[in-house]
Structures are given as C-alpha cells and as structure tokens.
Design an enzyme around this catalytic site. Structure first.
Site, PDB file in Angstrom:
ATOM      1  N   CYS A  45      30.444  41.198  31.496  1.00 14.50           N
ATOM      2  CA  CYS A  45      31.393  41.139  32.420  1.00 14.50           C
ATOM      3  C   CYS A  45      32.379  39.682  32.332  1.00 14.50           C
ATOM      4  CB  CYS A  45      30.861  41.127  33.678  1.00 14.50           C
ATOM      5  SG  CYS A  45      31.856  40.752  35.218  1.00 14.50           S
ATOM      6  N   HIS A 325      29.573  45.004  40.085  1.00 14.72           N
ATOM      7  CA  HIS A 325      28.905  44.848  41.688  1.00 14.72           C
ATOM      8  C   HIS A 325      27.625  45.826  41.936  1.00 14.72           C
ATOM      9  CE1 HIS A 325      32.669  47.151  41.562  1.00 14.72           C
ATOM     10  NE2 HIS A 325      31.834  48.023  42.334  1.00 14.72           N
ATOM     11  N   HIS A 448      51.046  43.354  60.918  1.00 13.27           N
ATOM     12  CA  HIS A 448      52.165  43.980  60.651  1.00 13.27           C
ATOM     13  C   HIS A 448      53.025  42.729  60.136  1.00 13.27           C
ATOM     14  CE1 HIS A 448      55.751  46.450  60.390  1.00 13.27           C
ATOM     15  NE2 HIS A 448      56.355  45.422  60.951  1.00 13.27           N
TER      16      HIS A 448
END
Ligand code: NAI
Length: 461
Positions: A45, A325, A448
């Site tokens: 990894c 993970h 937002h």
C-alpha cells in the site's frame, strides 16, 4: 532451537494490516515485534500501491486540468509541458515521507521492527533470516500473519517489468508510453490507465467481462465507462488475451472475443487481473495452518484465528476484498480477540473507492445484489448536475444512488460517482454503521453549497 527473544505478539508483514495491529497491541500493553522483509515498512500500500498511485493520480489530474480544464475558468496557460522525472521524484518523496513517519510511529509505539524474512517454525516460534544472512529465532505467545498479496499472472505472459508490467512497473515508467494496453478493467487498470492517459498515452483496456469494475453497482459502472469513453480511453470488453509476443520494443497481443481473434500492438502492457494471497515460504503447512487449496487464502474464524490457536491472519491473505482499510480493521479486531475482548469487523459498512476522475465510491449492497436477495427496496438517485458547488467547480458529471429497504427505510447501500466522492463516502459509511434510515440522511442538515447536498437530495427521493 530455543528462542532468543520472546514477545507477546510477532507480526509478519508491516502493511496496513500488520502495522495497525502491531501499534494497537503495543498500546494494549503487549510486547510486540514486527518482521518486514522489505527495506522500508508500509507494505504494498505505502510503497507500491495506494500511496504512489494516488500521488501520480493527483499530479496527472493537475496536468490534465492545466492542459484542458483551466481555460473554461478564464485562465489561459500556454506551453504547459510535462516534467515526468520531477513528477516521479515527488511521488517517491511522498512515499519516503510516509514510510519514515511509519517507522517513527512504530518506534514511538515500542514495536520492535525487525528487517528480515520470516518463517513460522511452529505455533510459538518464528525464524527470521536478516538481510545480512543472520538467522534469529524469536518466540511469540501469538503470531499474526499479514503478508498481503501478489499480482495474478495471465498464462503465456511473463512480467519483465519493462514491456509487460505489474502495477509496480506501471508506477515508474521513465517515459510516457505512446500506447498502453491494460489487461483487466478493475481498480488498478482504471486508476493507472487514467494516470497514463492524462499524461498523453493512448490507453486500451482489455476486459474479459461485459462491464468494467464488475463489483460496482451496474448503473455506476455504466456511468463510469461512459465518462472514461469521453475522456478517450478505449475499451475492449468480453475480450481475453491468448498470446503475447515481445519484440523490437513492442508487445503484440493476440486477442479473442466472440470466437474471433485479432492482434493489437502496444509500447507497453500492464497486467492487472487481480491479486492473490502471498503465503509461499511462510512454513504454514508444516505449522499446521489450514489454507483453502482453491483460492490460497488462509482459513480463519470470525476473530481471525487460524486452525492453530496461537496464530491469527488478516488482510489480503484471508478472504474478502483486498483493501488497506479492510486489513487495518481486521488487524485491530484480531488483536482485541487475542486479548480476550469482543471484536468484529462490520463488512456491511466497508467502503471502496476507485480514484479515477470523477471518483467512484460505494458501501453496502448494489442494486443487483438487493434484487438477487429479493429484498424489497427503494432507489433514490440525484445527479451532481443540479448541485451548486459542482457547477461552481465545473464538475457536474455523476450521481449519488441510495438503496433503502422499502418497509423500514434502513439503508442497504450507497453508490456514488462524482467529484471528490472518496471523501463524501465517509458520511454514507457512518450512516450504515449506525443503522441509519434514508430519512436520517434526508433530515441531516448539510452545509450549502457542498457536494454532500447531493447525498441529502438522493435521500429525499
Ligand atoms: P480487480 O479484481 O479490481 O480487477 C481485475 C479485472 O481483471 C476484473 O475486472 C476481471 O474481470 C479482469 N480479468 C481477470 N482476468 C482477465 C483476463 N485474463 N483478461 C482480461 N481481463 C481479466 O483487480 P486489480 O485491478 O488487479 O486490483 C487488485 C486488487 O487491488 C483489487 O482487489 C483491489 O481491491 C485492490 N486495489 C484497490 C484500489 C483502491 O482501493 N482504490 C486501487 C488498486 C487496487
């Protein structure tokens, strides 16, 4: 032969499964050694997988954006050129920094990192052959196998890491191939294909199945293919390679599809048809550790204990998705189980991400799986095209899809393709971990303008 040192836990392999388990065990008061045969910790990894590929994906994304995407924002750049050696050096620096950081973490956690090749001698002894040829025998109350995986080969194709390469070779081409053939349209093929395509290669993906990234929800997989098609990637689906011939600086592939055969020639070929557990030379058979003869996986129970009670195994060597993970979560659960604590890994809430652009992220069941299990469901989808943040960024492709139970509204799966969904998926995973309903997400206030509003809007459907 008697052991020189005796530890509570000896971990074999220092990838995300191994190092996470080692640090956790030390934190729980165990004495821990971690044996790694490579010169740097971190496993595939950190050294040749997730991290260097993401470094190149980020760099190549910036290059493609500078070449083609900035003018729409009113930024005109002339003469942008590629400095591949610098891009590669930067990638190496990222890997170097992270592996050094990991070395420090292991040291600070009092994990004894031993460089050498380990072999299990019996239930409580591990032989370590060091880089200098010295042999050490270490004793262990528990042994954790976390040795990862290696690429699967295609019959008739030898990896030479020059013309025919694994993902490791494709992370260090010293020049951009004019043409790149990729066998396998899965995670590695699509990510590394994206890197080299953005840098100028003509990329052809050869996939034996009728769709790319077949583990994805069908709608998402089709959407990804359409987007990659538009980016210029070529796909040969339902096609296999029957022969490869390397000569005069090129690879000639004989392809077969629908009973017909034809030839294609490439500068270089990446073989990415999956990975298999790495267990050779570990002495597992002699130690009595049972394996699945068909898949090569080490057999474990739900607490990651093998058929030998003091030996545990996690990550790519045990069944399940080959994700960093997943390995880390299993490493923690295995250590907790050794300590007599209750532990489990919730595979229903295991995210997966493909780092193409746009990105793809998912958790839980696909629509195909929900149908096959005859679960009554409702699908809510919302495209990124109407989202304010996506319009500001000029990234309006893609959608979010939520599958929830028709009667209870409990979320069964969430699938996304769009800008930065690798980050957005975390909310979906948490929702599933907490057993949330679609209404829970719909009623959660999202800032937002943000991409995450697309998830909220899909939940309202
Ligand atoms: P993969 O399983 O994702 O994809 C392999 C693809 O090759 C499949 O679509 C399969 O149908 C196809 N294939 C198999 N044999 C073939 C043949 N003879 N001819 C043509 N196509 C063939 O495997 P991949 O891409 O090699 O990745 C290996 C592992 O690494 C995966 O399990 C993945 O989970 C992991 N990975 C994860 C990443 C991430 O989380 N972003 C990134 C890269 C790899």
């Amino acid at each position: 032969m008697a052991a020189e040192n005796i530890y509570d836990l000896v971990v074999i392999g220092s990838g995300p499964g191994g190092y996470t388990a080692a640090v956790k065990a030390s934190g729980m008061g165990m004495t821990v050694a971690c044996v790694e045969k490579a010169s740097r910790p971190g496993g595939a990894c950190l050294n040749v997988g997730c991290i260097p590929s993401k470094a190149l994906l980020d760099s190549s994304e910036l290059y493609a954006m500078t070449k083609n995407g900035l003018s729409a924002h009113g930024i005109l750049v002339t003469g942008a050129t590629l400095d591949l050696p610098t891009m590669m050096t930067r990638k190496e620096q990222v890997v170097e920094a992270l592996t050094k950081q990991l070395g420090k973490l292991l040291e600070a956690s009092r994990v004894n990192l031993l460089q050498g090749t380990a072999r299990v001698m019996d239930a409580h002894r591990v032989e370590v052959v060091g880089g200098d040829g010295g042999v050490h025998i270490i004793g262990a109350k528990f042994i954790l196998l976390a040795t990862g995986s290696v690429p699967v080969t295609v019959p008739g194709m030898e990896f030479d890491e020059d013309r025919i390469v694994t993902s490791t070779g494709a992370l260090k081409f010293f020049e951009v191939p004019r043409t790149l053939g990729i066998i396998g349209g899965g995670y590695i093929g699509l990510e590394l294909g994206s890197v080299w395509q953005r840098l100028g290669a003509k990329v052809t993906v050869i996939e034996m199945l009728p769709q790319i990234a077949a583990s994805l929800d069908g709608q998402i997989s089709r959407s990804l293919k359409r987007i990659l098609d538009k980016q210029g990637m070529t796909f040969r689906l339902k096609t296999t390679v029957t022969h490869a011939d390397v000569s005069e600086g090129a690879v000639k592939l004989t392809l077969e599809s629908n009973g017909k055969s034809d030839m294609m020639e490439f500068d270089r070929v990446l073989v990415a048809v999956g990975r298999k557990p790495l267990t050779t030379g570990l002495g597992l058979e002699a130690a009595g550790v049972e394996m699945d003869p068909k898949t090569g996986h080490i057999r474990v129970d739900s607490s990651f204990q093998t058929s030998v009670s003091s030996i545990y195994a996690v990550g790519d060597v045990v069944p399940g998705s080959m994700l960093a993970h997943k390995a880390s979560a299993e490493g923690i659960a295995a250590v907790e189980a050794m300590s007599g604590l209750f532990s489990e890994v919730n595979y229903d809430a295991m995210p997966s991400v493909i780092y193409t652009w746009p990105e793809v992220a998912s958790v839980g069941l696909t629509e195909e799986q929900v149908k096959a299990r005859e679960i009554p469901y409702i699908a809510g989808t919302c495209p990124f095209s109407g989202n304010g943040r996506a319009q500001c960024m000029g990234e309006t492709g893609g959608l979010v899809k939520i599958l929830s139970h028709a009667r209870t509204d409990r979320i069964l799966g969430i699938h996304m393709i769009g800008p930065r969904v690798s980050e957005m998926i975390a909310e979906a995973v948490l929702a599933m971990e907490m057993g949330a309903s679609s209404e829970d997400i719909a009623r959660t206030i999202h800032s937002h303008p943000s991409f995450s509003e697309v998830l909220m809007d899909a939940a309202k459907k």
